[in-house]
Design a protein around this motif. Sequence first.
Motif, mmCIF file in Angstrom:
data_model
loop_
_atom_site.group_PDB
_atom_site.id
_atom_site.type_symbol
_atom_site.label_atom_id
_atom_site.label_comp_id
_atom_site.label_asym_id
_atom_site.label_seq_id
_atom_site.Cartn_x
_atom_site.Cartn_y
_atom_site.Cartn_z
ATOM 1 N N THR A 1 1.119 0.557 2.184
ATOM 2 C CA THR A 1 0.866 0.379 3.579
ATOM 3 C C THR A 1 1.555 -0.644 4.575
ATOM 4 O OG1 THR A 1 -1.604 0.786 3.020
ATOM 5 C CG2 THR A 1 -1.149 -0.037 5.209
ATOM 6 N N ARG A 2 2.039 -1.633 3.829
ATOM 7 C CA ARG A 2 2.800 -2.611 4.520
ATOM 8 C C ARG A 2 4.348 -1.991 4.625
ATOM 9 N NH1 ARG A 2 5.587 -6.824 2.289
ATOM 10 N NH2 ARG A 2 4.620 -6.561 0.431
ATOM 11 N N LEU B 1 9.317 9.618 6.544
ATOM 12 C CA LEU B 1 9.130 8.482 5.427
ATOM 13 C C LEU B 1 7.722 7.717 5.797
ATOM 14 C CD1 LEU B 1 12.822 7.058 5.054
ATOM 15 C CD2 LEU B 1 11.547 8.778 3.858
ATOM 16 N N ALA B 2 7.524 7.290 6.944
ATOM 17 C CA ALA B 2 6.454 6.568 7.169
ATOM 18 C C ALA B 2 5.139 7.396 6.986
ATOM 19 C CB ALA B 2 6.286 6.070 8.640
ATOM 20 N N VAL B 3 5.258 8.658 7.355
ATOM 21 C CA VAL B 3 4.016 9.606 7.119
ATOM 22 C C VAL B 3 3.969 9.835 5.526
ATOM 23 C CG1 VAL B 3 3.239 12.012 7.176
ATOM 24 C CG2 VAL B 3 3.915 10.810 9.148
ATOM 25 N N VAL B 4 4.957 10.088 5.048
ATOM 26 C CA VAL B 4 5.032 10.230 3.456
ATOM 27 C C VAL B 4 4.537 8.991 2.630
ATOM 28 C CG1 VAL B 4 6.296 10.522 1.314
ATOM 29 C CG2 VAL B 4 6.707 11.973 3.327
ATOM 30 N N ILE C 1 0.842 8.869 0.703
ATOM 31 C CA ILE C 1 0.613 8.384 -0.936
ATOM 32 C C ILE C 1 -0.419 7.173 -0.927
ATOM 33 C CG2 ILE C 1 1.857 7.281 -2.640
ATOM 34 C CD1 ILE C 1 4.338 8.620 -1.699
ATOM 35 N N SER C 2 -0.309 6.459 0.042
ATOM 36 C CA SER C 2 -1.470 5.207 0.146
ATOM 37 C C SER C 2 -3.000 5.651 0.294
ATOM 38 C CB SER C 2 -1.027 4.235 1.245
ATOM 39 O OG SER C 2 -2.090 3.272 1.210
ATOM 40 N N PHE C 3 -3.094 6.672 1.164
ATOM 41 C CA PHE C 3 -4.394 7.317 1.094
ATOM 42 C C PHE C 3 -4.910 7.944 0.186
ATOM 43 C CE2 PHE C 3 -6.108 11.715 2.306
ATOM 44 C CZ PHE C 3 -7.565 11.010 2.563
ATOM 45 N N LYS D 1 -8.820 6.204 1.544
ATOM 46 C CA LYS D 1 -9.396 5.490 2.720
ATOM 47 C C LYS D 1 -8.173 5.591 3.891
ATOM 48 C CE LYS D 1 -12.007 1.842 0.639
ATOM 49 N NZ LYS D 1 -12.197 0.410 0.342
ATOM 50 N N ILE D 2 -8.772 5.975 5.173
ATOM 51 C CA ILE D 2 -7.818 6.126 6.087
ATOM 52 C C ILE D 2 -8.348 5.614 7.502
ATOM 53 C CG2 ILE D 2 -8.258 8.567 6.600
ATOM 54 C CD1 ILE D 2 -5.420 8.846 7.375
ATOM 55 N N ARG D 3 -7.542 5.075 8.294
ATOM 56 C CA ARG D 3 -8.351 4.644 9.408
ATOM 57 C C ARG D 3 -8.262 5.792 10.669
ATOM 58 N NH1 ARG D 3 -5.244 -0.189 11.787
ATOM 59 N NH2 ARG D 3 -5.999 -1.147 9.966
#
Length: 403
Positions: free
Chosen positions: A8-9, A44-47, A51-53, A58-60
């Motif tokens: 996420t960071r 890259l940010a979406v990918v 992966i984090s999701f 969890k997703i905001r």
Amino acid sequence: ERGDERLTRLAKKITLLAILFYPLDGFKFSFMSSLSLYRLMLILAVVTGTISFLITKKIRMPRKIAGPFIVLASVSALFSSLISTEPAYANSAMLNELSGVVMLFLIVSLFDYNEMDVLLKQFVRSAYIGIPFAIYSWLVLFRNPANAQYLNSFGGIFTIDITNEFITSCYHMRLVLPYSSSSVYSGVLATTIAILLCDNSMFKNRQRNVLIIVFSLLLIMTQSRTGMLALGIVIFIYILRMKDTKRKTRIILLAIVAASLVLIVLGSNAEFMRKLLSRFESNSSSNPGLLEDRHLLVPLEGLRIWLSDAKNFLFGIGYGSSINMEGKWTELPYFFFNSYITQIVAKGIMGLCIVIMWLLTKIRLGWLFVNRETYSCENKINIAFTVLLISCLTYEYYPYYTF
């Protein structure tokens, strides 16, 4: 720190890089004409976020008006591209709009309210990229506009679309790079200056004052009335509302100093000053009378097209289809020199809903502007959004960031 937190960071950092590289969106990779460094960062940010999701489940999700806006903007962009009679332009416009929607989704999904100043500061930093381009334009392109043809390739890595409008702007000594239009660039610079004027925390006073002067210089170099008038209106309203007399005096003095320094620097070039002043003269070759000005006639043509047919009213005509239509009062370009009219005519009822959402957002920010402290994050965003909305009256913008 858990793996999902690190991801996420990382997604946040890549999103901030995307904001930094946004001015370079017009510079596409040679091996893929629709991909820029900015869009690569978005992917890259979406990918990374996906992966984090998948790890955390969890997703905001975007809240309030942002969620419905993201869905509506995405669906309408795809539909407008499909019904267009000018596929090449429509695909480009669709990708531009969808990249803005993706950026909006990343911002509202990854960042908290207390990180809004970080986003605003990065937006201001992205304007730094324009400084070397301004120097290059002044020293190379303005002295010999024919040099613009050599911008098609940067060592074989990037390409940029050199349009007739770009060449014409160079001949008239109007700053365009790194954007494709001086009007768009002026709106971005005006927004940046507005943020700096109502900031007291992101930058030190001396640094902020220098940035205001530098960006004011670039704004004048665009010779675009769009950003200048929008910024002038907003500063006037902002100063009238201010209760802090010392702050008000400081802003007025800073504006006078900035304007004086800009005029001293640019005034040394008589040809530039002549062309700049001609932009504000009525009935000149570059600025005809009001009833002959295409910036008035083209939007009126757009309203005529939208209201003349039930199909156009409901579904729109699609991106860029106006280029294949005959105007009643003037020749029609791909868009209508007015973001509100372009959205409505291209997308019909869906475009009208998008415009209403822009205005509802402005009303909400305006309410916060009245009821919050002068230097609050809401006021910075409100000032920036107001400049963009005024600029939308005379050119094409996609004011997504401020949602």
